[in-house]
Design a protein around this motif. Structure first.
Motif, PDB file in Angstrom:
ATOM      1  N   GLU A 190       0.830  -1.207   0.000  1.00 31.11           N
ATOM      2  CA  GLU A 190       0.000   0.000   0.000  1.00 31.11           C
ATOM      3  C   GLU A 190       0.869   1.263   0.000  1.00 31.11           C
ATOM      4  OE1 GLU A 190      -3.445  -0.115  -0.135  1.00 31.11           O
ATOM      5  OE2 GLU A 190      -3.318  -2.270  -0.274  1.00 31.11           O
ATOM      6  N   GLU A 191       1.741   1.348  -0.999  1.00 28.63           N
ATOM      7  CA  GLU A 191       2.716   2.450  -1.060  1.00 28.63           C
ATOM      8  C   GLU A 191       2.048   3.824  -1.034  1.00 28.63           C
ATOM      9  OE1 GLU A 191       6.322   4.049  -3.965  1.00 28.63           O
ATOM     10  OE2 GLU A 191       5.113   2.362  -4.600  1.00 28.63           O
ATOM     11  N   HIS A 192       0.858   3.925  -1.648  1.00 29.03           N
ATOM     12  CA  HIS A 192       0.211   5.241  -1.743  1.00 29.03           C
ATOM     13  C   HIS A 192      -0.196   5.797  -0.392  1.00 29.03           C
ATOM     14  CE1 HIS A 192      -2.916   2.170  -1.922  1.00 29.03           C
ATOM     15  NE2 HIS A 192      -3.665   3.036  -1.292  1.00 29.03           N
ATOM     16  N   LYS A 193      -0.139   4.948   0.662  1.00 29.73           N
ATOM     17  CA  LYS A 193      -0.552   5.450   1.975  1.00 29.73           C
ATOM     18  C   LYS A 193       0.600   6.039   2.774  1.00 29.73           C
ATOM     19  CE  LYS A 193      -4.740   2.933   2.399  1.00 29.73           C
ATOM     20  NZ  LYS A 193      -5.259   1.627   2.659  1.00 29.73           N
ATOM     21  N   PHE A 194       1.822   5.994   2.227  1.00 27.95           N
ATOM     22  CA  PHE A 194       2.950   6.617   2.927  1.00 27.95           C
ATOM     23  C   PHE A 194       2.968   8.116   2.642  1.00 27.95           C
ATOM     24  CE2 PHE A 194       4.429   2.224   2.690  1.00 27.95           C
ATOM     25  CZ  PHE A 194       4.948   2.049   3.973  1.00 27.95           C
ATOM     26  N   GLY A 195       3.560   8.884   3.555  1.00 27.72           N
ATOM     27  CA  GLY A 195       3.681  10.329   3.350  1.00 27.72           C
ATOM     28  C   GLY A 195       4.744  10.640   2.302  1.00 27.72           C
ATOM     29  N   VAL A 196       4.806  11.912   1.891  1.00 23.41           N
ATOM     30  CA  VAL A 196       5.722  12.320   0.827  1.00 23.41           C
ATOM     31  C   VAL A 196       7.180  12.049   1.207  1.00 23.41           C
ATOM     32  CG1 VAL A 196       6.490  14.274  -0.593  1.00 23.41           C
ATOM     33  CG2 VAL A 196       4.097  14.091   0.085  1.00 23.41           C
ATOM     34  N   LYS A 197       7.565  12.455   2.431  1.00 22.74           N
ATOM     35  CA  LYS A 197       8.968  12.277   2.864  1.00 22.74           C
ATOM     36  C   LYS A 197       9.322  10.793   2.938  1.00 22.74           C
ATOM     37  CE  LYS A 197       9.972  16.490   5.405  1.00 22.74           C
ATOM     38  NZ  LYS A 197       9.332  17.110   6.549  1.00 22.74           N
ATOM     39  N   GLN A 198       8.371  10.004   3.452  1.00 19.84           N
ATOM     40  CA  GLN A 198       8.621   8.559   3.569  1.00 19.84           C
ATOM     41  C   GLN A 198       8.798   7.947   2.187  1.00 19.84           C
ATOM     42  OE1 GLN A 198       5.065   7.647   5.628  1.00 19.84           O
ATOM     43  NE2 GLN A 198       5.859   8.182   7.639  1.00 19.84           N
ATOM     44  N   LYS A 199       7.983   8.437   1.226  1.00 17.13           N
ATOM     45  CA  LYS A 199       8.110   7.914  -0.138  1.00 17.13           C
ATOM     46  C   LYS A 199       9.489   8.201  -0.702  1.00 17.13           C
ATOM     47  CE  LYS A 199       3.579   7.535  -2.066  1.00 17.13           C
ATOM     48  NZ  LYS A 199       2.490   8.301  -2.517  1.00 17.13           N
ATOM     49  N   GLU A 200       9.983   9.424  -0.431  1.00 20.86           N
ATOM     50  CA  GLU A 200      11.324   9.797  -0.917  1.00 20.86           C
ATOM     51  C   GLU A 200      12.371   8.839  -0.347  1.00 20.86           C
ATOM     52  OE1 GLU A 200      12.109  11.975  -3.246  1.00 20.86           O
ATOM     53  OE2 GLU A 200       9.943  12.204  -3.413  1.00 20.86           O
ATOM     54  N   ALA A 201      12.264   8.605   0.981  1.00 22.62           N
ATOM     55  CA  ALA A 201      13.234   7.712   1.636  1.00 22.62           C
ATOM     56  C   ALA A 201      13.152   6.299   1.057  1.00 22.62           C
ATOM     57  CB  ALA A 201      12.976   7.691   3.142  1.00 22.62           C
ATOM     58  N   LEU A 202      11.925   5.856   0.774  1.00 22.55           N
ATOM     59  CA  LEU A 202      11.735   4.525   0.186  1.00 22.55           C
ATOM     60  C   LEU A 202      12.412   4.439  -1.176  1.00 22.55           C
ATOM     61  CD1 LEU A 202       8.021   3.642   0.971  1.00 22.55           C
ATOM     62  CD2 LEU A 202      10.000   2.240   1.511  1.00 22.55           C
ATOM     63  N   LYS A 203      12.250   5.525  -1.958  1.00 26.42           N
ATOM     64  CA  LYS A 203      12.857   5.538  -3.297  1.00 26.42           C
ATOM     65  C   LYS A 203      14.365   5.424  -3.191  1.00 26.42           C
ATOM     66  CE  LYS A 203       9.152   7.849  -5.598  1.00 26.42           C
ATOM     67  NZ  LYS A 203       8.406   9.055  -5.344  1.00 26.42           N
ATOM     68  N   GLU A 204      14.932   6.154  -2.228  1.00 24.45           N
ATOM     69  CA  GLU A 204      16.385   6.106  -2.033  1.00 24.45           C
ATOM     70  C   GLU A 204      16.820   4.675  -1.695  1.00 24.45           C
ATOM     71  OE1 GLU A 204      18.694   8.578  -2.468  1.00 24.45           O
ATOM     72  OE2 GLU A 204      16.917   9.494  -3.366  1.00 24.45           O
ATOM     73  N   MET A 205      16.071   4.050  -0.774  1.00 27.11           N
ATOM     74  CA  MET A 205      16.435   2.706  -0.310  1.00 27.11           C
ATOM     75  C   MET A 205      16.380   1.671  -1.417  1.00 27.11           C
ATOM     76  SD  MET A 205      14.799   1.867   3.330  1.00 27.11           S
ATOM     77  CE  MET A 205      15.898   0.658   3.997  1.00 27.11           C
ATOM     78  N   SER A 206      15.368   1.857  -2.297  1.00 29.31           N
ATOM     79  CA  SER A 206      15.114   0.778  -3.259  1.00 29.31           C
ATOM     80  C   SER A 206      15.735   1.051  -4.623  1.00 29.31           C
ATOM     81  CB  SER A 206      13.612   0.552  -3.384  1.00 29.31           C
ATOM     82  OG  SER A 206      12.978   1.761  -3.712  1.00 29.31           O
TER      83      SER A 206
END
Length: 995
Positions: free
Chosen positions: A606-622
């Motif tokens: 459910e990626e769309h339920k993360f906040g904007v900053k969290q999404k950025e961090a996820l992108k960096e990680m993956s």
């Protein structure tokens, strides 16, 4: 528990016609497998667990199945057997004479009024489109009928009253299938009643003491058959297949008025002395040790035998049929190679019924949000055409020619939010569109750039280990075809040397986590680590539990990290990840700061339920690992195709084998009904969701519920309660500390609560159909059947439309039935989810459909996919051209066809729809054919950069979109419609060939 050996030994020597009574569906299937093997013509009744007086609409499919099996049994002349779960026998059984049928043959002359009358008395529903069993449609010289016994519906074409052709047709596309048929058999949709019997039954239902939403034969017919029915025990010789004392006790307690205690004092099939049941692990070992016996191998077909690597002996007999029977006797061995039955895939509706109705909000791509008023005929320049009328602010009306319907979309927004009407001719909507377009370009370029970065990197090669097949077989259930496909597509990506970026879409409970666990297993067995991240503690706790169970005994260490982890636990987990001693970690955004020794796979739920900053961090990680994103909302096909250039995509549409449907009841609000529904669930040890969509009145509602049942343990949730408290209360509910979860419609969409199997929606008439279907999907998740009650305050004041929608939900309670009803809205929302919640403001202003179209265009443009600049083409030929209402009477069907025609991109597509119109409604007349010609011209004009095709007198004009290009003037032979069309068409076709 039923033993197949007992059944086999009993039936082997039994010739009398018997009714075998068992516990449930599952046992009935095991018994019928044995009976079929012994050559019986076996009829299995469905397991209908219904209380007297309950609304039978929610059991429509089972009642149809009951009638089909009883009719088959009555007509069969072979050695036959009836198998029934015990609860089904409590229903009245119609007498055999009410199962008669009628034949219609090629060349026969039909008495149409008489046929209509008969079908009405036989329980058929008269509709515009016959798409469900038990429906019939009369359209001029075409009759569509869908008998309940038929796999496909039939289309009868008439010449006057004579049957000219009979075909099957596809209920989803409405197109004819295959060759002509010689005849068709029509069975009753309810029972073969005559006029008097039907009148009397209808009358009894209308005055019934039972409380149902609608008092008619569909809801109550079976309870008021009176002398048309008999007691099952009086109709058949019955015998029990096993000891059913517990079940019988439960039935007595329910105080069934129809069944006397004496009926259950029945003999039980004796225990087998010559045979015993077998648990088959290795068929070859069994064959080897019993090779002297007479051996029967049961398989569906020869290819199963060829693929089974069996040892062959001389004394083996192969029986090619369905079923599973494994029995060992003194002289014989029966082995089955068949696998348990798999669930059918849920069909998606291709024709969206209910698409646009007067009063619906629509979005025009230039003028913004207005209200759809309907279709009307107008005469312009001496020619009649049809227009769609849309009302804007100040009652301003816009007329759109039906040839240009692609410029409007139905308005859909989250939670059924109502839009503000725009003003016609004002530039504000244009500005808003530009603003949204900029935002979308930013989103699209982000998606594409990220993807480009990933594509340039070399992926970690994760080879599928040999033990993976064993891991799959330990799942504890049979994987559905879709699950298998998703798993193998993912594994292929992971060993391809490229970076995986896969999106997996599936309804909750359809097995996304199982797919992810296969990926995690492969990553760990290749010596790497994997992480799974979810937006809420509750969801991550559920995943952690699933992973621990699934990886038990696999030497894979699993840890979790969320806000319940103590500082000591957190530090220990972070250290383990950095050192590589932990293989898999599950958690919430607390994971985003973790450092890994060798991370290879990130799973995001459910990626769309993360906040904007969290999404950025996820992108960096993956960025340099394999990525699997999971979503519970369907993704629109068109967006999926645009995204397919940058992401890979898997979809699971098949429900798991053990998952059951949700019985849906529509009721007028009544404390008694609420009490009974709650107690029914508590009696079977379950919990209840109670949805009440008013924060202001929710505490008062809690008091009302406690007045009805003072001992209820109730948790209250709504959007004003903090996320932390919401989550804590949900966890307590999951642990069984509450009986009822009373909440607004925020009942979390991604949550799997296997113990909550009853849902009550208070004020259901104020919800959209998609929301109701979504809510209903929250129950019936474990192996237990779910119950859903839609309560309405005052059924007398409901609009016909609201009534129709609620009844449709009640009738379509099978899994995935939302396909027909709710898929459109859901699918559009799925598109919003890809982009994230931050955009919801814009979506609200322009609606999902237009928003999505603009997003698709942005992705196509930025990723260099061929994108036609779809300019609008003004068709202003002064000819009579529209879909004639004498041919297609229903406005909504004409509207749907207009819309589909306006979206065609090639002449071939237009002609295909013309063939479909001829097929469904009869031969097109002149004005309809001329409209088809106009649509073909429109497609050809677009391909040639022409922006306007018009005529005046006998002159035909072509104007070009390109500036400075002179318009073409053509002269027709006369100003007759056919000459104007021929002149314009010839020019466009010749130019088309020269392109």
């Amino acid at each position: 528990m039923v033993y197949q050996s007992n059944i086999y030994e009993y039936l082997e020597h039994s010739d009398s016609k018997h009714l075998l009574i068992c516990k449930d569906d599952k046992e009935a299937k095991q018994i019928s497998d044995v009976a079929n093997l012994l050559g019986y013509n076996t009829f299995v009744l469905p397991d209908i667990r219904v209380s007297v007086g309950e609304d039978l609409r929610a059991y429509a499919e089972e009642v149809q199945a009951l009638f089909i099996q009883l009719a088959g049994y009555a007509k069969s002349k072979r050695k036959k057997l009836l198998v029934s779960p015990v609860r089904t026998l409590l229903l009245p059984f119609p007498k055999a004479e009410f199962f008669e049928s009628m034949m219609i043959e090629f060349g026969e002359s039909l008495d149409i009024p008489g046929l209509k009358e008969k079908l009405y008395q036989w329980g058929y529903h008269f509709t515009d489109i016959a798409a469900q069993k038990g429906e019939v449609s009369f359209r001029g010289d075409i009759i569509d009928i869908y008998p309940i016994t038929s796999e496909k519906p039939y289309r009868i074409s008439l010449f006057d009253e004579e049957v000219e052709t009979i075909h099957y047709y596809d209920e989803t596309s409405q197109k004819r299938l295959g060759d002509e048929l010689e005849s068709l058999e029509i069975t009753p949709a309810f029972l073969a009643l005559d006029k008097e019997e039907h009148e009397a039954l209808r009358n009894r239902c209308e005055h019934s003491p039972y409380d149902t939403f609608v008092k008619d034969i569909d809801s109550l017919g079976l309870w008021h058959l009176d002398d048309l029915a008999q007691n099952a025990f009086e109709m058949f010789d019955a015998i029990l297949t096993a000891n059913l004392d517990e079940e019988l006790q439960e039935i007595y307690e329910l105080d069934r008025p129809m069944v006397e205690r004496k009926h259950f004092l029945l003999p039980i099939i004796p225990e087998a002395t010559k045979y015993r049941d077998l648990e088959v692990v290795d068929p070859n070992k069994l064959l080897e040790s019993h090779k002297g016996k007479q051996i029967t191998i049961l398989a569906k077909n020869e290819s199963i035998v060829r693929g089974s690597q069996l040892s062959f002996f001389e004394n083996i007999e192969f029986v090619y049929q369905d079923g599973i029977v494994n029995i060992l006797g003194q002289e014989r061995l029966i082995l089955s190679l068949n696998k348990p039955f798999k669930r059918k895939k849920v069909k998606k509706a291709t024709i969206i019924l209910d698409e646009l109705k007067p009063g619906d909000y629509v979005v025009h791509e230039n003028h913004g949000v207005g209200i759809f008023r309907g279709i009307e005929k107008r005469e312009v320049l001496g020619a009649t055409s049809e227009f769609v009328t849309i009302m804007y602010q100040n009652e301003d009306t816009l007329l759109i020619p039906v040839s240009n319907l692609e410029v409007i979309d139905r308005y859909v927004a989250e939670g059924g939010a109502l839009p503000v009407l725009d003003r016609m001719g004002k530039a504000s909507f244009k500005k808003l569109k530009e603003k949204v377009k900029e935002k979308l370009f930013a989103i699209a370029s982000q998606i594409i750039n990220l993807s480009a970065q990933r594509h340039l990197k070399k992926g970690i090669v994760l080879k599928t280990p040999e033990e993976h097949a064993l891991f799959m077989s330990k799942a504890g259930f049979v994987h559905t075809e879709d699950q298998e496909r998703a798993i193998f597509e993912m594994l292929e990506d992971m060993q391809s040397g490229r970076m995986m970026d896969r999106l997996l879409s599936a309804d909750v409970g359809f097995g996304k986590t199982e797919v992810a666990m296969n990926g995690i297993f492969v990553a760990v067995k290749n010596g790497y680590q994997a992480m799974m991240i979810a937006p809420t503690t509750l969801l991550s706790a559920q995943h952690y539990k699933s992973l621990k169970e699934r990886f038990y005994g696999e030497e894979i260490s699993v840890a979790k990290l969320d806000r319940f982890s103590t500082t000591k636990e957190k530090n220990s987990v972070l250290k383990g990840l950095a050192e590589g001693s932990i293989d898999v970690v599950v958690g919430t955004h607390a994971l985003l700061k973790a450092k890994f020794k060798s991370l290879a796979l990130v799973v995001i739920d459910e990626e769309h339920k993360f906040g904007v900053k969290q999404k950025e961090a996820l992108k960096e990680m993956s960025i340099d690992v394999h990525l699997l994103s999971m979503s519970a909302t369907p993704i629109p096909r068109s967006l999926n195709m645009a995204l397919s250039q940058v992401k890979s995509f898997s979809e699971i549409l098949t429900p798991p084998t053990e998952r059951q449907g949700v019985r849906t009841f529509v009721k007028s609000y009544d404390d008694k009904v609420i009490k009974e529904a709650i107690l029914r669930e508590l009696r079977r040890g379950g919990q209840i969701f109670y949805v009440f969509n008013s924060i202001a009145g929710i505490e008062e509602k809690k008091k009302q519920l406690l007045d009805i049942l003072p001992k209820l343990r109730i948790a209250v949730l709504h959007s004003k309660i903090s996320a932390k408290e919401t989550e804590d209360e949900m966890l307590k509910f999951e642990d069984g500390e509450y009986d009822v979860l009373l909440s607004t419609s925020i009942v979390e969409s991604g949550i799997h609560m296997p113990h909550a199997n009853t849902m009550i929606v208070d004020g259901a008439d104020s919800f959209g159909i998609a929301d109701l279907h979504q809510l209903r999907g929250r129950v019936g998740r474990g192996g237990k059947e779910g119950y859903c009650y839609f309560m309405v305050t005052d059924k007398e004041r409901l609009t016909d439309n609201a009534k129709r929608r609620l009844l449709a939900l009640e009738t379509h309670s099978d899994l995935g039935s939302g396909a027909v009803l709710a898929f459109h809205d859901l699918e559009i929302r799925g598109g919003g989810n890809i982009i994230g919640e931050a955009q919801s403001g814009h979506i609200k202003q322009i609606g999902y459909s237009l928003y999505l179209r603009m997003l698709e265009d942005a992705i196509k443009e930025l990723s260099g996919q061929d994108k036609e600049v779809s300019q609008q083409i003004d068709m202003k030929l002064s000819i009579q051209a529209y879909l004639n209402e004498e041919l297609i009477e229903e406005d909504r069907l004409r509207l749907e066809l207009y819309r589909r025609l306006s979206l065609c991109e090639s002449a071939g597509e237009v002609y295909e729809i013309e063939a479909e119109i001829a097929d469904r409604f009869g031969k097109p007349d002149t004005v309809t054919r001329q409209f088809i010609d106009v649509m073909v011209m429109k497609v050809l004009a677009r391909q040639q950069g022409i922006s306007k095709v018009s005529s005046y007198g006998e002159n035909v004009f072509m104007e070009f979109a390109e500036e400075g290009k002179e318009r073409v003037v053509l002269k027709a032979r006369s100003k007759d419609d056919d000459d104007i069309i021929a002149t314009a068409m010839n020019y466009l076709k010749q130019n088309s060939e020269n392109i």
